[in-house]
Design a protein around this motif. Structure first.
Motif, PDB file in Angstrom:
ATOM      1  N   ALA A 106     -66.447  -2.628  -6.516  1.00  0.00           N
ATOM      2  CA  ALA A 106     -68.123  -2.970  -6.468  1.00  0.00           C
ATOM      3  C   ALA A 106     -68.943  -2.486  -5.222  1.00  0.00           C
ATOM      4  CB  ALA A 106     -68.304  -4.472  -6.447  1.00  0.00           C
ATOM      5  N   TYR A 107     -68.475  -2.681  -4.139  1.00  0.00           N
ATOM      6  CA  TYR A 107     -69.165  -2.036  -2.988  1.00  0.00           C
ATOM      7  C   TYR A 107     -69.531  -0.551  -3.193  1.00  0.00           C
ATOM      8  CZ  TYR A 107     -69.759  -0.042   1.587  1.00  0.00           C
ATOM      9  OH  TYR A 107     -70.028   0.669   2.748  1.00  0.00           O
ATOM     10  N   HIS A 108     -68.257   0.201  -3.582  1.00  0.00           N
ATOM     11  CA  HIS A 108     -68.612   1.732  -3.710  1.00  0.00           C
ATOM     12  C   HIS A 108     -69.617   1.992  -4.831  1.00  0.00           C
ATOM     13  CE1 HIS A 108     -65.511   2.595  -1.074  1.00  0.00           C
ATOM     14  NE2 HIS A 108     -64.492   1.924  -1.811  1.00  0.00           N
ATOM     15  N   GLN A 109     -69.572   1.211  -5.948  1.00  0.00           N
ATOM     16  CA  GLN A 109     -70.342   1.257  -7.044  1.00  0.00           C
ATOM     17  C   GLN A 109     -71.915   0.986  -6.558  1.00  0.00           C
ATOM     18  OE1 GLN A 109     -69.828  -1.209 -10.588  1.00  0.00           O
ATOM     19  NE2 GLN A 109     -70.524   0.311 -11.751  1.00  0.00           N
ATOM     20  N   GLU A 110     -71.935  -0.283  -5.822  1.00  0.00           N
ATOM     21  CA  GLU A 110     -73.536  -0.487  -5.427  1.00  0.00           C
ATOM     22  C   GLU A 110     -73.801   0.543  -4.408  1.00  0.00           C
ATOM     23  OE1 GLU A 110     -74.431  -4.484  -4.187  1.00  0.00           O
ATOM     24  OE2 GLU A 110     -73.331  -5.255  -5.745  1.00  0.00           O
TER      25      GLU A 110
END
Length: 189
Positions: A106-110
């Motif tokens: 999720a961090y990479h996506q955001e």
């Protein structure tokens, strides 16, 4: 009354608390308030250093990567140095690698970043460590330095990480030897 932390000790406590929060709850539920509570400090102390959670997450990851860097082996042979390092990663870092991958999707996506952005060898000190290992092999005449690109230097470790993320378990020793003997060493000799 607990001793007041300052400087590097305070920053380490904050980053350790952030990492613990990240590994316990994942990025989606990671909050600055939870880190403040876990570190036993106040919001201004945290926000003076990191203005948002993405900056804090990145700092916690880089801090943890630096702290968990392994010693560079010196066995007298490139094959054994690489295998020794891979075996150490395999026996001590499977959970860490899995957490880095699973909790940070999720961090990479955001943030629009990739896992490679966080594993930057220049930031974590990994580049210098591997340069020492490969420099010794060049000095011993074991490898052709002209064949030693950054991608090839990281190849055995990239393949190890891939195997770990495929199985979420340590990699059998014969697979480590196959990576080194049939994939990596022929590329540098």
């Amino acid at each position: 009354m607990p001793e007041r932390r300052r400087g590097a000790a305070l920053e380490k406590a904050l980053l350790d608390a952030a990492w613990e929060e990240l590994t316990d709850t994942g990025y989606a539920r990671f909050t600055m308030d939870a880190v403040v509570k876990r570190a036993g400090t106040s919001p201004p102390v945290l926000y003076r250093r990191w203005s948002n959670r993405d900056d804090l997450v990145r700092a916690a990851i880089v801090h943890t990567l630096k702290e968990s860097r392994l010693d560079v082996p010196d066995t007298g042979s490139l094959r054994e140095d690489i295998l020794t390092l891979m075996r150490e990663i395999n026996s001590t870092r499977v959970q860490f690698i899995t957490i880095m991958s699973m909790h940070l999707a999720a961090y990479h996506q955001e943030t629009g970043t990739s896992p490679g952005d966080l594993r930057d060898p220049l930031v974590t000190g990994r580049a210098e460590a591997l340069d020492v290992l490969f420099g010794r092999a060049v000095d011993r005449g074991e490898i052709n330095p002209e064949l030693l690109t950054e991608r090839i230097k990281s190849l055995p470790f990239d393949l190890l990480r891939h195997e770990i993320l495929t199985t979420f378990a340590p990699v059998p020793d014969d697979a480590l030897e196959e990576i080194v003997d049939t994939v990596f060493l022929p590329l540098v000799r």
